[in-house]
Design a protein around this motif. Structure first.
Motif, short mmCIF file in Angstrom:
data_model
loop_
_atom_site.label_atom_id
_atom_site.label_comp_id
_atom_site.label_asym_id
_atom_site.label_seq_id
_atom_site.Cartn_x
_atom_site.Cartn_y
_atom_site.Cartn_z
N CYS A 40 0.83 -1.12 0.04
CA CYS A 40 0.04 0.12 0.08
C CYS A 40 0.81 1.13 -0.18
CB CYS A 40 -0.90 -0.03 1.13
SG CYS A 40 -1.81 1.33 1.31
N ASP A 41 0.44 2.38 -0.72
CA ASP A 41 0.90 3.66 -0.47
C ASP A 41 0.23 4.36 0.39
OD1 ASP A 41 3.01 5.61 -0.98
OD2 ASP A 41 1.98 6.01 -3.05
N LEU A 42 0.57 4.62 1.52
CA LEU A 42 -0.33 5.34 2.60
C LEU A 42 -0.16 6.74 2.44
CD1 LEU A 42 1.03 3.87 5.87
CD2 LEU A 42 -1.06 3.21 4.60
N ARG A 43 -1.45 7.37 2.65
CA ARG A 43 -1.78 8.90 2.27
C ARG A 43 -1.83 9.28 3.94
NH1 ARG A 43 -5.56 6.36 -0.84
NH2 ARG A 43 -7.12 6.85 0.73
N VAL A 44 -1.94 10.68 3.92
CA VAL A 44 -2.15 11.27 4.97
C VAL A 44 -3.57 11.00 5.63
CG1 VAL A 44 -2.59 13.64 6.46
CG2 VAL A 44 -0.65 13.37 4.58
N SER A 45 -3.69 10.54 7.05
CA SER A 45 -5.11 10.25 7.53
C SER A 45 -5.55 11.23 8.18
CB SER A 45 -4.79 9.38 8.58
OG SER A 45 -6.15 9.24 9.32
N TRP A 46 -6.60 12.21 7.21
CA TRP A 46 -7.42 13.23 7.82
C TRP A 46 -8.14 13.05 9.08
CZ3 TRP A 46 -5.56 17.33 5.72
CH2 TRP A 46 -5.08 17.08 4.50
N ARG A 47 -8.72 11.92 9.38
CA ARG A 47 -9.26 11.74 10.45
C ARG A 47 -8.36 11.66 11.77
NH1 ARG A 47 -11.33 6.11 9.52
NH2 ARG A 47 -12.88 6.94 8.42
N SER A 48 -7.19 10.89 11.38
CA SER A 48 -6.11 11.11 12.71
C SER A 48 -5.71 12.55 13.05
CB SER A 48 -5.04 10.20 12.50
OG SER A 48 -5.37 8.99 12.05
N LEU B 132 -2.18 2.49 11.15
CA LEU B 132 -2.40 2.35 9.91
C LEU B 132 -3.77 2.78 9.92
CD1 LEU B 132 -0.81 -0.94 8.60
CD2 LEU B 132 0.06 1.60 8.23
N ALA B 133 -4.20 4.06 9.60
CA ALA B 133 -5.77 4.45 9.52
C ALA B 133 -6.27 3.88 8.24
CB ALA B 133 -5.77 5.76 9.79
N SER B 134 -7.64 3.50 8.51
CA SER B 134 -8.33 3.26 7.41
C SER B 134 -8.65 4.08 6.02
CB SER B 134 -9.86 2.36 7.80
OG SER B 134 -10.72 3.63 8.35
N ASP B 135 -8.54 5.46 6.58
CA ASP B 135 -8.59 6.43 5.61
C ASP B 135 -7.33 6.99 4.97
OD1 ASP B 135 -7.89 7.60 7.95
OD2 ASP B 135 -8.88 9.50 7.46
N SER B 136 -6.29 6.20 5.26
CA SER B 136 -4.82 6.57 4.91
C SER B 136 -4.62 5.50 3.53
CB SER B 136 -3.77 6.45 5.63
OG SER B 136 -3.74 5.09 6.20
N MET B 137 -5.66 4.82 3.13
CA MET B 137 -5.52 3.85 2.04
C MET B 137 -6.94 3.63 1.44
SD MET B 137 -4.96 0.31 4.57
CE MET B 137 -3.91 1.37 5.60
N SER B 138 -6.97 3.11 0.34
CA SER B 138 -8.07 2.69 -0.43
C SER B 138 -8.93 1.25 0.52
CB SER B 138 -8.04 2.06 -1.84
OG SER B 138 -7.54 0.69 -1.74
N VAL B 139 -10.49 1.50 0.07
CA VAL B 139 -11.36 0.64 0.79
C VAL B 139 -10.83 -0.90 0.52
CG1 VAL B 139 -13.60 -0.21 1.20
CG2 VAL B 139 -12.93 2.01 0.75
N GLU B 140 -10.44 -1.39 -0.66
CA GLU B 140 -9.99 -2.51 -0.76
C GLU B 140 -8.46 -2.76 -0.03
OE1 GLU B 140 -10.48 -0.10 -3.38
OE2 GLU B 140 -12.66 -0.86 -3.81
#
Length: 150
Positions: A6-14, A121-129
């Protein structure tokens, strides 16, 4: 072979949870009934919380990049191989990995850096799949650690 990548993005929720928490603490400091001569104390506390909030936001933004799960106990992150130290702590919106870096290369500067990390690893830092696949792998794998004789 990689089990998950996975290529992690910034987690806006965190980031929002962190900002809300620190904002609440700052509000409590400002609204607390301080005696008249204690303004240096509450100003110092307020500045400490503000700097910690900034540090927290920087740490959240630094948790980006490619993560590769090699097997149930090893992963590649930030160019290093890490080993899971404890069982993964999972909730519906994320997973907390306690990592330990085994091999140290790169001289004194690399050796001085911490060899232990906690990676959220926040769920919103990656795609749903990607999140579903990671949850499936982590929930079906055995917890890391020494085998018990028996």
């Amino acid at each position: 072979m990689a089990l998950w990548r996975c290529d992690l993005r910034v987690s806006w929720r965190s980031q929002l949870i962190s900002l809300g928490s620190y904002g609440g603490v700052m509000l409590l400091i400002l609204l607390a009934p301080w005696p008249a001569g204690y303004w240096p104390a509450w100003m110092t506390l307020l500045l400490l919380v503000l700097f910690e909030c900034i540090r927290s936001q920087r740490r959240i933004t630094a948790r980006t990049g490619e993560v590769i799960l090699l097997d149930e106990e090893r992963l590649l992150w930030r160019g290093h191989e890490w080993q899971l130290r404890h069982p993964v702590w999972m909730v519906s919106h994320g997973a907390l990995l306690s990592l330990r870096r085994e091999k140290r290369k790169g001289g004194l500067a690399q050796a001085m850096r911490s060899s232990r990390q906690r990676l959220w690893l926040a769920s919103d830092s990656m795609s749903v799949e990607e999140w579903r696949r990671l949850r499936q792998i982590l929930l079906n794998s055995r917890p890391p650690g020494p085998e018990k004789p028996g």
